[in-house]
Design a protein around this motif. Structure first.
Motif, short mmCIF file in Angstrom:
data_model
loop_
_atom_site.label_atom_id
_atom_site.label_comp_id
_atom_site.label_asym_id
_atom_site.label_seq_id
_atom_site.Cartn_x
_atom_site.Cartn_y
_atom_site.Cartn_z
N LYS A 49 0.83 -1.18 -0.02
CA LYS A 49 0.08 -0.07 -0.09
C LYS A 49 0.82 1.44 0.05
O LYS A 49 0.31 2.36 -0.56
N PHE A 50 2.00 1.24 0.65
CA PHE A 50 2.83 2.35 0.76
C PHE A 50 4.28 2.23 0.05
O PHE A 50 4.78 1.22 -0.49
N SER A 51 4.99 3.23 0.10
CA SER A 51 6.16 3.35 -0.79
C SER A 51 7.41 2.99 0.47
O SER A 51 7.07 2.89 1.44
N MET A 52 8.70 3.09 -0.25
CA MET A 52 9.65 2.77 0.77
C MET A 52 10.24 4.20 1.53
O MET A 52 11.18 4.07 2.49
N ASN A 53 9.45 5.37 1.38
CA ASN A 53 10.00 6.56 1.97
C ASN A 53 10.15 6.55 3.34
O ASN A 53 11.04 7.12 3.94
N ALA A 54 9.19 5.81 4.25
CA ALA A 54 9.50 5.87 5.68
C ALA A 54 10.80 5.21 6.36
O ALA A 54 11.42 5.79 6.88
N PHE A 55 11.37 4.33 5.16
CA PHE A 55 12.70 3.52 5.66
C PHE A 55 13.89 4.62 5.18
O PHE A 55 14.72 4.50 5.83
N VAL A 56 13.47 5.17 4.03
CA VAL A 56 14.89 5.82 3.39
C VAL A 56 14.92 7.27 4.64
O VAL A 56 15.72 7.42 4.69
N ILE A 57 13.74 7.72 4.84
CA ILE A 57 13.69 8.89 6.02
C ILE A 57 14.44 8.34 7.30
O ILE A 57 15.48 9.07 7.93
N TYR A 58 14.31 7.16 7.81
CA TYR A 58 14.63 6.63 8.89
C TYR A 58 16.15 6.33 8.63
O TYR A 58 17.13 6.64 9.62
N ARG A 59 16.73 5.87 7.47
CA ARG A 59 18.01 5.66 7.33
C ARG A 59 18.86 7.00 7.36
O ARG A 59 19.79 7.27 7.88
N ILE A 60 18.21 8.27 6.92
CA ILE A 60 18.94 9.44 6.76
C ILE A 60 19.14 9.71 8.02
O ILE A 60 20.02 10.53 8.25
N ILE A 61 18.08 9.75 8.90
CA ILE A 61 18.13 10.33 10.32
C ILE A 61 19.20 9.55 11.15
O ILE A 61 20.13 10.08 11.87
N ILE A 62 19.40 8.21 11.02
CA ILE A 62 20.42 7.40 11.75
C ILE A 62 21.56 7.65 11.12
O ILE A 62 22.70 8.06 11.76
N ALA A 63 21.84 7.90 9.76
CA ALA A 63 23.12 8.41 9.17
C ALA A 63 23.46 9.97 9.70
O ALA A 63 24.60 9.88 10.13
N LEU A 64 22.55 10.82 9.81
CA LEU A 64 22.76 12.10 10.52
C LEU A 64 23.46 11.81 12.03
O LEU A 64 24.35 12.64 12.26
N ILE A 65 22.63 11.28 12.66
CA ILE A 65 23.08 11.01 14.16
C ILE A 65 24.53 10.13 14.21
O ILE A 65 25.43 10.89 14.99
N LEU A 66 24.71 9.57 13.25
CA LEU A 66 26.11 8.85 13.47
C LEU A 66 27.17 9.79 12.75
O LEU A 66 28.28 9.91 13.47
N PHE A 67 26.71 10.58 11.81
CA PHE A 67 27.92 11.59 11.24
C PHE A 67 28.12 12.68 12.45
O PHE A 67 29.23 13.06 12.68
N ALA A 68 27.30 12.95 13.10
CA ALA A 68 27.31 14.06 14.41
C ALA A 68 28.29 13.28 15.32
O ALA A 68 29.00 14.02 15.94
N LEU A 69 28.06 12.21 15.71
CA LEU A 69 28.73 11.48 16.59
C LEU A 69 30.23 11.29 16.29
O LEU A 69 31.29 11.21 17.03
N ILE A 70 30.46 10.89 14.62
CA ILE A 70 31.72 10.77 14.12
C ILE A 70 32.48 11.91 14.10
O ILE A 70 33.92 12.09 14.39
N TYR A 71 31.89 13.03 13.35
CA TYR A 71 32.72 14.09 12.96
C TYR A 71 32.28 15.34 13.94
O TYR A 71 33.10 16.32 13.85
#
Length: 254
Positions: free
Chosen positions: A232-254
């Motif tokens: 019924k729905f697209s993959m957008n929710a998972f894409v957004i989740y991945r981007i958020i996780i990546a940004l959190i990890l970037f903040a921790l790393i850099y």
């Protein structure tokens, strides 16, 4: 004892849910392991978690697997499509290269990049189906992409769904192809782990039963409801989740 049970249930939830969603189970397990010192975490528990997921996906697709006569072509393609991952995975495992990839920086970048790739592949409406369009060329194309899932953060489910969407398969059948390909992948990972267990003085205990059972439950529920959701729905929710996780990890790393 109670703490160990809680830890195993947490690991089971992470494994069962993230194994079949396009968000990378290995990445989540590595991240959680780096944040918390799980006393109950061990090679045997890791194998038990994978076995639970394996039993769940086999049980979910039991009718297709047992009806080999009518599904001979499909199952043969799934086996063929799993060969590249097994060969490359075994090579990386035996050489130890695979362990050098298990770090937060790699996970951050792969989570972001392959999340965006998933979004691009999922943008348009496609209508190819497993029953009429899955052939040797398409399964080999997907299998090459699946090799990338050996890198934590890529997500085996995510990259195989992405590849199937690039080939113009609809979301539901793309997910089914991904789930069927997970059976040999999980079986191979479990086999490699068991081989190492037999060389160690590891004792079977109640946590193994809990890990297999809980992982089975979370995996089965995830597969069932994900297929309903994705119809019924697209993959957008998972894409957004991945981007958020990546940004959190970037903040921790850099």
């Amino acid at each position: 004892m109670f703490q160990n049970i809680i830890e195993v249930l947490m690991l089971s939830a992470i494994q069962g849910i993230s194994e079949f969603l396009p968000i990378s189970s290995s990445a989540h397990l590595i991240i959680v392991s780096s944040l918390y010192e799980f006393k109950s975490s061990s090679l045997l528990i890791d194998i038990s978690l994978h076995l639970g997921s394996l039993f769940a996906i086999v049980y979910y697709f039991r009718e297709n697997l047992l009806d080999y006569k009518n599904n001979k072509r499909l199952l043969s393609l799934i086996l063929i499509g799993s060969i590249p991952l097994i060969i490359v995975g075994y090579a990386l495992y035996t050489t130890g290269i695979i362990y050098s990839l298990r770090n937060i920086k790699v996970i951050a970048w792969t989570t972001l990049v392959f999340g965006i790739v998933l979004y691009i592949a999922d943008k348009n409406r496609f209508d190819k189906k497993i029953s009429s369009n899955l052939n040797l060329q398409s399964i080999l194309f997907i299998s090459v992409f699946q090799i990338l899932s050996l890198i934590p953060g890529v997500s085996r489910a995510g990259i195989t769904i992405t590849a199937a969407r690039i080939l113009r398969f609809n979301r539901l059948d793309s997910s089914k192809i991904s789930f069927l390909l997970s059976i040999p992948a999980l079986a191979g990972a479990s086999f490699l782990g068991l081989k190492d267990v037999f060389t160690q003085s590891t004792s079977f205990n109640y946590l193994v039963i809990i890990a297999i059972t809980a992982s089975f439950f979370f995996s089965f529920v995830t597969v069932k409801f994900f297929l309903i959701y994705i119809n019924k729905f697209s993959m957008n929710a998972f894409v957004i989740y991945r981007i958020i996780i990546a940004l959190i990890l970037f903040a921790l790393i850099y």
